[in-house]
Design a protein around this motif. Structure first.
Motif, PDB file in Angstrom:
ATOM      1  N   MET A   1       0.817  -1.193   0.000  1.00 19.71           N
ATOM      2  CA  MET A   1       0.000   0.000   0.000  1.00 19.71           C
ATOM      3  C   MET A   1       0.862   1.258   0.000  1.00 19.71           C
ATOM      4  SD  MET A   1      -3.260   0.578   0.205  1.00 19.71           S
ATOM      5  CE  MET A   1      -4.592   1.357   1.010  1.00 19.71           C
ATOM      6  N   GLU A   2       1.958   1.227   0.711  1.00 15.98           N
ATOM      7  CA  GLU A   2       2.844   2.392   0.790  1.00 15.98           C
ATOM      8  C   GLU A   2       3.475   2.682  -0.569  1.00 15.98           C
ATOM      9  OE1 GLU A   2       6.932   3.372   2.987  1.00 15.98           O
ATOM     10  OE2 GLU A   2       5.377   2.550   4.276  1.00 15.98           O
ATOM     11  N   ILE A   3       3.824   1.681  -1.331  1.00 18.11           N
ATOM     12  CA  ILE A   3       4.431   1.862  -2.651  1.00 18.11           C
ATOM     13  C   ILE A   3       3.415   2.476  -3.603  1.00 18.11           C
ATOM     14  CG2 ILE A   3       5.396   0.656  -4.648  1.00 18.11           C
ATOM     15  CD1 ILE A   3       6.659  -1.303  -2.726  1.00 18.11           C
ATOM     16  N   GLU A   4       2.172   2.056  -3.528  1.00 21.10           N
ATOM     17  CA  GLU A   4       1.133   2.632  -4.377  1.00 21.10           C
ATOM     18  C   GLU A   4       0.953   4.119  -4.074  1.00 21.10           C
ATOM     19  OE1 GLU A   4      -2.390   0.342  -3.715  1.00 21.10           O
ATOM     20  OE2 GLU A   4      -1.582  -1.440  -4.694  1.00 21.10           O
ATOM     21  N   THR A   5       0.989   4.484  -2.812  1.00 20.18           N
ATOM     22  CA  THR A   5       0.860   5.884  -2.415  1.00 20.18           C
ATOM     23  C   THR A   5       2.026   6.699  -2.961  1.00 20.18           C
ATOM     24  OG1 THR A   5      -0.238   5.184  -0.386  1.00 20.18           O
ATOM     25  CG2 THR A   5       0.573   7.434  -0.459  1.00 20.18           C
ATOM     26  N   GLU A   6       3.232   6.133  -2.877  1.00 14.48           N
ATOM     27  CA  GLU A   6       4.412   6.830  -3.397  1.00 14.48           C
ATOM     28  C   GLU A   6       4.304   7.008  -4.907  1.00 14.48           C
ATOM     29  OE1 GLU A   6       7.917   4.783  -2.148  1.00 14.48           O
ATOM     30  OE2 GLU A   6       7.592   5.262  -0.029  1.00 14.48           O
ATOM     31  N   ILE A   7       3.802   5.986  -5.598  1.00 16.22           N
ATOM     32  CA  ILE A   7       3.649   6.085  -7.051  1.00 16.22           C
ATOM     33  C   ILE A   7       2.629   7.166  -7.396  1.00 16.22           C
ATOM     34  CG2 ILE A   7       2.808   4.855  -9.094  1.00 16.22           C
ATOM     35  CD1 ILE A   7       4.063   2.314  -7.920  1.00 16.22           C
ATOM     36  N   ILE A   8       1.530   7.228  -6.662  1.00 16.15           N
ATOM     37  CA  ILE A   8       0.514   8.247  -6.900  1.00 16.15           C
ATOM     38  C   ILE A   8       1.087   9.641  -6.650  1.00 16.15           C
ATOM     39  CG2 ILE A   8      -1.683   9.181  -6.066  1.00 16.15           C
ATOM     40  CD1 ILE A   8      -2.593   6.278  -5.636  1.00 16.15           C
ATOM     41  N   VAL A   9       1.861   9.794  -5.588  1.00 16.62           N
ATOM     42  CA  VAL A   9       2.485  11.084  -5.277  1.00 16.62           C
ATOM     43  C   VAL A   9       3.439  11.487  -6.395  1.00 16.62           C
ATOM     44  CG1 VAL A   9       4.092  12.254  -3.714  1.00 16.62           C
ATOM     45  CG2 VAL A   9       2.206  10.905  -2.779  1.00 16.62           C
ATOM     46  N   VAL A  10       4.220  10.531  -6.888  1.00 12.39           N
ATOM     47  CA  VAL A  10       5.168  10.817  -7.976  1.00 12.39           C
ATOM     48  C   VAL A  10       4.414  11.219  -9.242  1.00 12.39           C
ATOM     49  CG1 VAL A  10       6.858   9.763  -9.530  1.00 12.39           C
ATOM     50  CG2 VAL A  10       7.041   9.401  -7.077  1.00 12.39           C
ATOM     51  N   ILE A  11       3.334  10.524  -9.555  1.00 14.22           N
ATOM     52  CA  ILE A  11       2.544  10.844 -10.742  1.00 14.22           C
ATOM     53  C   ILE A  11       1.935  12.241 -10.610  1.00 14.22           C
ATOM     54  CG2 ILE A  11       0.437  10.252 -12.015  1.00 14.22           C
ATOM     55  CD1 ILE A  11       1.129   7.292 -11.460  1.00 14.22           C
ATOM     56  N   ILE A  12       1.380  12.550  -9.447  1.00 13.17           N
ATOM     57  CA  ILE A  12       0.792  13.880  -9.234  1.00 13.17           C
ATOM     58  C   ILE A  12       1.861  14.959  -9.332  1.00 13.17           C
ATOM     59  CG2 ILE A  12      -0.313  15.365  -7.503  1.00 13.17           C
ATOM     60  CD1 ILE A  12      -1.870  12.868  -6.571  1.00 13.17           C
ATOM     61  N   ALA A  13       3.014  14.711  -8.740  1.00 10.17           N
ATOM     62  CA  ALA A  13       4.109  15.689  -8.804  1.00 10.17           C
ATOM     63  C   ALA A  13       4.579  15.876 -10.246  1.00 10.17           C
ATOM     64  CB  ALA A  13       5.255  15.244  -7.914  1.00 10.17           C
ATOM     65  N   SER A  14       4.650  14.811 -11.009  1.00  5.74           N
ATOM     66  CA  SER A  14       5.067  14.892 -12.408  1.00  5.74           C
ATOM     67  C   SER A  14       4.061  15.689 -13.228  1.00  5.74           C
ATOM     68  CB  SER A  14       5.225  13.492 -13.006  1.00  5.74           C
ATOM     69  OG  SER A  14       6.250  12.791 -12.354  1.00  5.74           O
ATOM     70  N   ILE A  15       2.780  15.427 -13.019  1.00  5.31           N
ATOM     71  CA  ILE A  15       1.742  16.165 -13.741  1.00  5.31           C
ATOM     72  C   ILE A  15       1.783  17.645 -13.361  1.00  5.31           C
ATOM     73  CG2 ILE A  15      -0.756  16.450 -13.996  1.00  5.31           C
ATOM     74  CD1 ILE A  15      -0.975  13.373 -13.740  1.00  5.31           C
TER      75      ILE A  15
END
Length: 75
Positions: A1-15
């Motif tokens: 679950m923590e990795i998914e949250t990090e991926i979402i944060v990275v995607i949002i930051a990239s966008i």
């Protein structure tokens, strides 16, 4: 679950970074266009001023020639 949250944060930051970059490009293009427009107007003003000065010189030369001709006619 923590990795998914990090991926979402990275995607949002990239966008968000992409959006900021696009906004920056857009505003830089508008600023550049305005600067070019200002430089063009300055060049036109300088050209008109040069023409005005030439007309003044020509007007003065014609006045001097008219005065010279009137002096010759008086003789």
């Amino acid at each position: 679950m923590e990795i998914e949250t990090e991926i979402i944060v990275v995607i949002i930051a990239s966008i968000a970074s992409l959006i900021v970059g696009l906004i920056n490009i857009f505003f830089n293009a508008r600023i550049s266009a305005k600067q070019n427009e200002i430089e063009l107007k300055k060049a036109r003003i300088e050209l008109l001023e040069t023409r005005r000065q030439k007309v003044e010189v020509f007007k003065s030369e014609i006045s001097n020639r008219i005065i010279d001709l009137s002096d010759v006619r008086d003789f």
